[in-house]
Design an enzyme around this catalytic site. Structure first.
Site, mmCIF file in Angstrom:
data_model
loop_
_atom_site.group_PDB
_atom_site.id
_atom_site.type_symbol
_atom_site.label_atom_id
_atom_site.label_comp_id
_atom_site.label_asym_id
_atom_site.label_seq_id
_atom_site.Cartn_x
_atom_site.Cartn_y
_atom_site.Cartn_z
ATOM 1 C CG ASP A 26 -59.321 -68.528 -16.813
ATOM 2 O OD1 ASP A 26 -58.725 -67.367 -16.502
ATOM 3 O OD2 ASP A 26 -59.584 -68.584 -17.993
ATOM 4 C CG HIS A 27 -54.908 -68.180 -17.224
ATOM 5 N ND1 HIS A 27 -54.029 -68.782 -18.350
ATOM 6 C CD2 HIS A 27 -55.933 -68.022 -17.642
ATOM 7 C CE1 HIS A 27 -55.027 -68.588 -19.390
ATOM 8 N NE2 HIS A 27 -56.193 -68.128 -18.983
ATOM 9 C CB SER A 39 -64.226 -60.127 -26.267
ATOM 10 O OG SER A 39 -63.406 -61.056 -25.814
ATOM 11 C CG ASP A 91 -57.451 -66.647 -26.562
ATOM 12 O OD1 ASP A 91 -58.193 -67.572 -26.277
ATOM 13 O OD2 ASP A 91 -57.321 -65.516 -26.108
ATOM 14 C CG HIS A 150 -58.073 -70.066 -23.115
ATOM 15 N ND1 HIS A 150 -59.231 -69.419 -23.368
ATOM 16 C CD2 HIS A 150 -57.708 -69.778 -21.554
ATOM 17 C CE1 HIS A 150 -59.429 -68.753 -22.038
ATOM 18 N NE2 HIS A 150 -58.481 -68.944 -21.333
ATOM 19 C CG HIS A 164 -60.426 -64.156 -24.886
ATOM 20 N ND1 HIS A 164 -59.489 -64.714 -24.369
ATOM 21 C CD2 HIS A 164 -61.329 -63.764 -23.920
ATOM 22 C CE1 HIS A 164 -59.609 -65.201 -23.214
ATOM 23 N NE2 HIS A 164 -60.683 -64.560 -22.853
ATOM 24 C CG ASP A 180 -67.649 -78.870 -0.300
ATOM 25 O OD1 ASP A 180 -67.880 -77.935 0.114
ATOM 26 O OD2 ASP A 180 -68.520 -79.702 -0.217
#
Length: 554
Positions: free
Chosen positions: A78-79, A365, A196, A389, A367, A442
């Protein structure tokens, strides 16, 4: 650095706010733009057949001459996931730490972009100059090694972007987060903190990654006579390290299964982030040479993804691994919001095969929880706070923490993707909006599936399709063959012959009506057939299948 008070810094999140994923933020000052992160997100349930979602970078393309580079905080999808797609539209150098750069290079290799992309590996504590910006990499902890926070020095002031982080005083690999540096920069005076928010709703501290190692040790000690299968995130190198440590301690061999897992582990061990004792790792094909009690399988699929290795094992469609009664299966992860149903389905399938499934306490986690967020605020003491985030509720909880710690309400901003924040020493405000959005990938097609195609897919998925085929004679428009009606996903034809027969009569009547009125435009004929058939089907079945009339001429 001299403060020029009239300089303004623009902060423009192009994705990643109000959602987990697709993180990308542009920082603009004078003639320079620096882009922090460039991530993808995974498709929502209603995005049928879509593989990935990447951010729309029209704003960066329109200002391509200002873009000085991509600065990446850490190596999670995701980064970094959208980089290969975005670089094809906008070539700029990439700055990142060693492991992050290694993972990015894997992606660039796949897309044949290695030769054309400039890359620079940065160490923690180093700074790079990009246009009028200076960017310093600060060591943090996260669920992947080599994560960084960024201190972004601009003529308008300093912004600290934490990236994804937690405070871990006893990390598995490398040093603890460099809190001292946060404090030193805090003393200089920080204009804004972008921090974050993923766990902003959770009180307390996040446990150290090392606590998971102890849990694994206990589980291995208790299950000496069974095969152990552990599902975790491919990118969590420290987690994999601890599994390998426990396996080695208890004399087990380790097999790694799942494409992303194999990729990350080979990159991490090449770069020295994983220490694997000799002869511990074996190929999946050699598994049959060892008894179950000497095997550990590390696999992808901890989120219930249908194509990941663990899900294929649960569904009995994995080519090399069959789940046996009394296998011990550990989920070393928490379901990401939205994946709970998929995860519980896999757990049920595994339990039904007689496996012992463990999903408590085998995860921490990556985070920061509330107390760690407060710690960063108290060290950095920013003038403005911009929570990043997270979904809206996380950003909101984070904003509340910032206010509790003493920031005035008007200095805490919950931004939305696309908003332009302009800040200087005197004030900060949202001054406009730029174009942002999601581009759907896709297969090999990037952006060729939009809302209309998705709506068609939804339509087909819900009500099916009816195709009407007929042949008309050239010039005279006499009906030569048909109309034939073919349906898919609408009704089971063999049991609905009456309905299909009546439908055919409806089409013939519509066609006769057109020919009687001397209508020769095929477009008009198709519309009349479609409307007549659609109305008939709705009356009889209360369904609205897609109707495609096809006219041929002979």
């Amino acid at each position: 650095m001299k403060k020029i008070n009239n300089s303004k810094l623009k902060i423009i999140p192009l994705g990643g706010l109000e959602q987990i994923g697709m993180n990308i933020t542009a920082f603009e000052c004078e003639d320079s733009i620096v882009v922090v992160d460039c991530g993808l997100s995974f498709p929502e349930d209603d995005m049928l057949g879509i593989d990935l979602v990447i951010p729309d970078v029209t704003y960066l393309k329109d200002n391509a001459d200002k873009v000085k580079g991509f600065v990446i905080t850490h190596g999670h999808e995701d980064h970094i996931g959208a980089l290969p797609y975005v670089l094809k539209q906008l070539n700029a150098p990439i700055y990142a730490t060693k492991l992050t750069q290694g993972l990015i290079e894997n992606k660039l290799k796949e897309h044949n972009l290695l030769r054309t992309t400039k890359r620079k590996t940065v160490k923690h504590g180093q700074s790079i100059n990009l246009g009028c910006f200076r960017i310093e990499f600060i060591k943090t902890n996260h669920s992947i090694a080599d994560a960084s926070a960024l201190a972004i020095y601009s003529p308008a002031g300093i912004v600290i972007h934490t990236g994804d982080f937690k405070v871990d005083y006893t990390p598995v690999f490398g040093d603890a987060i460099d809190l001292q540096r946060f404090a030193e920069i805090g003393k200089k005076g920080v204009l804004a903190l972008m921090c974050d928010s993923t766990n902003a709703e959770r009180p307390g501290f996040t446990m150290s990654e090392r606590t998971v190692g102890k849990t694994f040790d206990n589980i291995f000690a208790e299950h000496k006579n069974t095969r152990i299968i552990i599902a975790t995130f491919a990118s969590n190198v420290d987690r994999v390290q601890q599994i390998i440590n426990s396996a080695y301690k208890y004399g087990r061999k380790v097999v790694v299964e799942g494409r992303s897992m194999v990729n990350v582990i080979s990159t991490a061990s090449e770069l020295g982030y994983l220490n694997i004792p000799d002869k511990t790792l074996i190929d999946i094909d050699k598994m049959k040479n060892y008894p179950d009690e000497q095997m550990v399988l590390i696999t992808t699929g901890s989120q219930g993804e249908s194509m990941a290795a663990l899900s294929r094992m649960a569904a009995d469609i994995h080519r090399k691994v069959t789940i046996k009664p009394n296998d011990t299966i550990i989920f070393s992860s928490n379901p990401i919001p939205g994946n709970e149903k998929a995860v519980s389905k896999v757990i049920n399938e595994l339990s039904a095969k007689g496996a012992d499934v463990i999903f408590q306490d085998a995860h921490v986690s990556g985070h920061a929880c509330q107390e760690e967020i407060k710690l960063i605020y108290s060290l950095v003491r920013p003038k403005y706070a911009i929570p990043v985030h997270g979904e809206y509720r996380h950003l909101k909880a984070h904003a509340q923490i910032a206010r509790n710690i003493g920031l005035p309400k008007e200095n805490v901003f919950i931004m939305r993707s696309g908003e332009v924040m302009e800040m200087g020493q005197e004030q900060a405000q949202i001054v406009g909006k730029v174009h942002t959005g999601a581009i759907l990938v896709d297969g090999l097609g990037v952006g060729d599936v939009g809302n209309i195609v998705l709506r068609d897919r939804q339509h087909l998925a819900e009500d099916g399709i009816i195709i009407v085929v007929l042949t008309l004679e050239k010039f005279s428009n006499q009906l030569l063959a048909g109309p034939d009606i073919v349906s898919r996903g609408f009704v089971y034809v063999r049991e609905s012959e009456d309905l299909m027969g009546e439908a055919r009569v409806v089409v013939e009547d519509a066609l006769d009506g057109c020919l009687a009125k001397q209508v020769s435009d095929w477009g008009k004929i198709k519309t009349v057939i479609k409307d007549g058939l659609s109305e008939f089907v709705w009356k009889r079945t209360k369904r609205r299948p897609m109707i495609l009339p096809i006219i041929m001429e002979a």
